[in-house]
Design a protein around this motif. Structure first.
Motif, PDB file in Angstrom:
ATOM      1  N   LYS A  12      13.977  64.060  49.463  1.00 22.46           N
ATOM      2  CA  LYS A  12      13.058  64.398  50.548  1.00 22.46           C
ATOM      3  C   LYS A  12      12.056  65.467  50.101  1.00 22.46           C
ATOM      4  O   LYS A  12      10.833  65.343  50.334  1.00 22.46           O
ATOM      5  CB  LYS A  12      13.844  64.895  51.762  1.00 22.46           C
ATOM      6  CG  LYS A  12      12.962  65.276  52.943  1.00 22.46           C
ATOM      7  CD  LYS A  12      13.804  65.797  54.103  1.00 22.46           C
ATOM      8  CE  LYS A  12      12.913  66.225  55.262  1.00 22.46           C
ATOM      9  NZ  LYS A  12      13.711  66.783  56.393  1.00 22.46           N
ATOM     10  N   LYS A  13      12.558  66.510  49.442  1.00 23.23           N
ATOM     11  CA  LYS A  13      11.687  67.598  48.991  1.00 23.23           C
ATOM     12  C   LYS A  13      10.689  67.112  47.943  1.00 23.23           C
ATOM     13  O   LYS A  13       9.517  67.506  47.954  1.00 23.23           O
ATOM     14  CB  LYS A  13      12.530  68.741  48.426  1.00 23.23           C
ATOM     15  CG  LYS A  13      13.259  69.536  49.495  1.00 23.23           C
ATOM     16  CD  LYS A  13      13.943  70.754  48.896  1.00 23.23           C
ATOM     17  CE  LYS A  13      14.546  71.627  49.982  1.00 23.23           C
ATOM     18  NZ  LYS A  13      15.164  72.859  49.427  1.00 23.23           N
ATOM     19  N   LEU A  14      11.162  66.263  47.028  1.00 22.24           N
ATOM     20  CA  LEU A  14      10.284  65.761  45.981  1.00 22.24           C
ATOM     21  C   LEU A  14       9.171  64.892  46.559  1.00 22.24           C
ATOM     22  O   LEU A  14       8.008  64.980  46.134  1.00 22.24           O
ATOM     23  CB  LEU A  14      11.088  64.983  44.944  1.00 22.24           C
ATOM     24  CG  LEU A  14      11.965  65.820  44.009  1.00 22.24           C
ATOM     25  CD1 LEU A  14      12.809  64.930  43.119  1.00 22.24           C
ATOM     26  CD2 LEU A  14      11.107  66.745  43.157  1.00 22.24           C
ATOM     27  N   GLY A  50      13.132  62.051  32.345  1.00 21.83           N
ATOM     28  CA  GLY A  50      12.369  61.301  31.362  1.00 21.83           C
ATOM     29  C   GLY A  50      10.891  61.636  31.484  1.00 21.83           C
ATOM     30  O   GLY A  50      10.485  62.504  32.260  1.00 21.83           O
ATOM     31  N   GLY A  51      10.089  60.932  30.704  1.00 19.11           N
ATOM     32  CA  GLY A  51       8.655  61.201  30.704  1.00 19.11           C
ATOM     33  C   GLY A  51       8.288  62.295  29.718  1.00 19.11           C
ATOM     34  O   GLY A  51       9.144  62.919  29.107  1.00 19.11           O
ATOM     35  N   LYS A  52       6.983  62.534  29.582  1.00 13.90           N
ATOM     36  CA  LYS A  52       6.493  63.517  28.608  1.00 13.90           C
ATOM     37  C   LYS A  52       6.743  64.953  29.044  1.00 13.90           C
ATOM     38  O   LYS A  52       6.923  65.848  28.213  1.00 13.90           O
ATOM     39  CB  LYS A  52       4.996  63.299  28.360  1.00 13.90           C
ATOM     40  CG  LYS A  52       4.674  61.995  27.636  1.00 13.90           C
ATOM     41  CD  LYS A  52       3.180  61.882  27.374  1.00 13.90           C
ATOM     42  CE  LYS A  52       2.856  60.594  26.618  1.00 13.90           C
ATOM     43  NZ  LYS A  52       1.395  60.480  26.354  1.00 13.90           N
ATOM     44  N   ASP A  53       6.739  65.206  30.361  1.00 13.79           N
ATOM     45  CA  ASP A  53       6.920  66.576  30.843  1.00 13.79           C
ATOM     46  C   ASP A  53       7.642  66.576  32.197  1.00 13.79           C
ATOM     47  O   ASP A  53       6.998  66.586  33.254  1.00 13.79           O
ATOM     48  CB  ASP A  53       5.569  67.274  30.964  1.00 13.79           C
ATOM     49  CG  ASP A  53       5.715  68.727  31.398  1.00 13.79           C
ATOM     50  OD1 ASP A  53       6.859  69.237  31.380  1.00 13.79           O
ATOM     51  OD2 ASP A  53       4.699  69.338  31.763  1.00 13.79           O
ATOM     52  N   PRO A  54       8.980  66.588  32.181  1.00 18.05           N
ATOM     53  CA  PRO A  54       9.735  66.592  33.439  1.00 18.05           C
ATOM     54  C   PRO A  54      10.070  67.998  33.941  1.00 18.05           C
ATOM     55  O   PRO A  54      10.978  68.175  34.744  1.00 18.05           O
ATOM     56  CB  PRO A  54      11.020  65.848  33.051  1.00 18.05           C
ATOM     57  CG  PRO A  54      11.227  66.232  31.617  1.00 18.05           C
ATOM     58  CD  PRO A  54       9.852  66.421  31.014  1.00 18.05           C
ATOM     59  N   SER A  55       9.333  69.015  33.473  1.00 23.45           N
ATOM     60  CA  SER A  55       9.669  70.402  33.795  1.00 23.45           C
ATOM     61  C   SER A  55       9.666  70.666  35.303  1.00 23.45           C
ATOM     62  O   SER A  55      10.530  71.377  35.821  1.00 23.45           O
ATOM     63  CB  SER A  55       8.723  71.366  33.073  1.00 23.45           C
ATOM     64  OG  SER A  55       7.374  71.064  33.359  1.00 23.45           O
ATOM     65  N   PHE A  56       8.690  70.100  36.023  1.00 20.49           N
ATOM     66  CA  PHE A  56       8.631  70.295  37.471  1.00 20.49           C
ATOM     67  C   PHE A  56       9.880  69.720  38.131  1.00 20.49           C
ATOM     68  O   PHE A  56      10.501  70.342  39.000  1.00 20.49           O
ATOM     69  CB  PHE A  56       7.380  69.633  38.051  1.00 20.49           C
ATOM     70  CG  PHE A  56       7.375  69.568  39.554  1.00 20.49           C
ATOM     71  CD1 PHE A  56       7.009  70.679  40.301  1.00 20.49           C
ATOM     72  CD2 PHE A  56       7.761  68.407  40.217  1.00 20.49           C
ATOM     73  CE1 PHE A  56       7.022  70.627  41.699  1.00 20.49           C
ATOM     74  CE2 PHE A  56       7.779  68.355  41.604  1.00 20.49           C
ATOM     75  CZ  PHE A  56       7.410  69.466  42.350  1.00 20.49           C
ATOM     76  N   LEU A  57      10.263  68.523  37.714  1.00 22.55           N
ATOM     77  CA  LEU A  57      11.434  67.863  38.291  1.00 22.55           C
ATOM     78  C   LEU A  57      12.710  68.638  37.973  1.00 22.55           C
ATOM     79  O   LEU A  57      13.596  68.779  38.825  1.00 22.55           O
ATOM     80  CB  LEU A  57      11.539  66.430  37.760  1.00 22.55           C
ATOM     81  CG  LEU A  57      10.385  65.503  38.171  1.00 22.55           C
ATOM     82  CD1 LEU A  57      10.456  64.197  37.400  1.00 22.55           C
ATOM     83  CD2 LEU A  57      10.413  65.245  39.671  1.00 22.55           C
TER      84      LEU A  57
END
Length: 270
Positions: A12-14, A50-57
């Motif tokens: 929900k937050k994402l 996954g992905g190039k930059d999952p830092s936010f997640l």
């Protein structure tokens, strides 16, 4: 790692912050994409980035996971080599405060069985930098002597867990200890021995990030010990109970108890 309530809260937050839901792979509940990062949440509660930059997640997962975590420390324990004919038995307990937990989430720790050798060794070093703990490596020669005394591997393991957990309780006073269940006696034994501590003893406890970290540290120490034994013998010793009968043929009989656990029954390789 996350229960269903926290999974729904996270999703929900994402979505509120712009994450887009995509078709999830088999055995997964959700797959979300935000900018250059991808998050897959499995039915077990495990999360994979996954992905190039999952830092936010990673940061959002950490916020949800840590919201109910107190400032007190938590211990997770696991072992490596219990069912292996060749090489040592290793037990590791990781003691994690909030900063350590955040690092474990950032590393995306999971059961060492799901990681490559290279990742196990690399992540283990990171865990040691940010977390405290205890590790006990029992090489085959010592293991065989102990097994003669105990006559039962679970009884031996129970005493090792009591030793390691006891030392961490005395030094760091954690409020919770999570242990992968390997015998029916371990939970009542720990609760009787350490009455003022909360114990969680469950099968497949590696979904807890602290237990996953312990499994990685234990496996890394076993891999390093196996490498030393291989160099000493002059051949690469197998990991994973393969070709055990062939190991017996190349190890000199007088040195056999230095490399293998003698109580194992060995089947001939096909």
């Amino acid at each position: 790692m996350l229960d269903r309530e926290n999974i729904e809260l996270l999703v929900k937050k994402l979505k509120e912050k712009g994450a887009k839901e995509e078709k999830s792979p088999p055995h997964a509940l959700y797959r979300l994409r935000k900018d250059k990062g991808i998050l897959t949440i499995y039915k077990t509660g495990n999360v994979v980035f996954g992905g190039k930059d999952p830092s936010f997640l990673k940061e959002e997962v950490a916020k949800v996971y840590l919201q109910n975590v107190t400032a007190t420390t938590k211990v997770g324990c696991d072992e490596a080599g219990k069912g292996e004919f060749v090489g040592p038995l290793v037990v590791a307990c990781v003691c994690a405060d909030k900063n350590c937990l955040r690092k474990l989430l950032d590393l995306g720790v999971k059961d060492s069985k799901a990681l490559s050798r290279e990742k196990i060794l690399k992540i283990a070093e990171e865990i040691k930098k940010y977390c405290r703990g205890r590790v006990k490596v029992i090489m085959p020669f010592q293991y065989n002597k102990l097994y003669e005394k105990y006559k039962n591997l679970n009884r031996l393991l129970e005493d090792i867990y009591v030793e390691l957990i006891g030392s961490l309780l005395e030094k760091y006073s954690p409020q919770e200890v999570v242990v992968d269940k390997f015998s029916s006696r371990i939970e009542p034994l720990l609760k009787e021995k350490f009455k003022n501590t909360s114990f969680k003893v469950v099968p497949k406890a590696e979904k807890d990030p602290v237990v996953a970290a312990a499994s990685i540290v234990a496996k890394a120490e076993r891999l390093k010990a196996m490498e030393k034994l291989s160099k000493e013998l002059g051949i690469e010793l197998p990991e994973g109970n393969i070709q055990n009968d062939k190991v017996l043929k190349v190890v000199p009989e007088k040195l056999i108890d230095k490399f293998v656990k003698l109580h194992f029954k060995i089947k001939e390789s096909k």
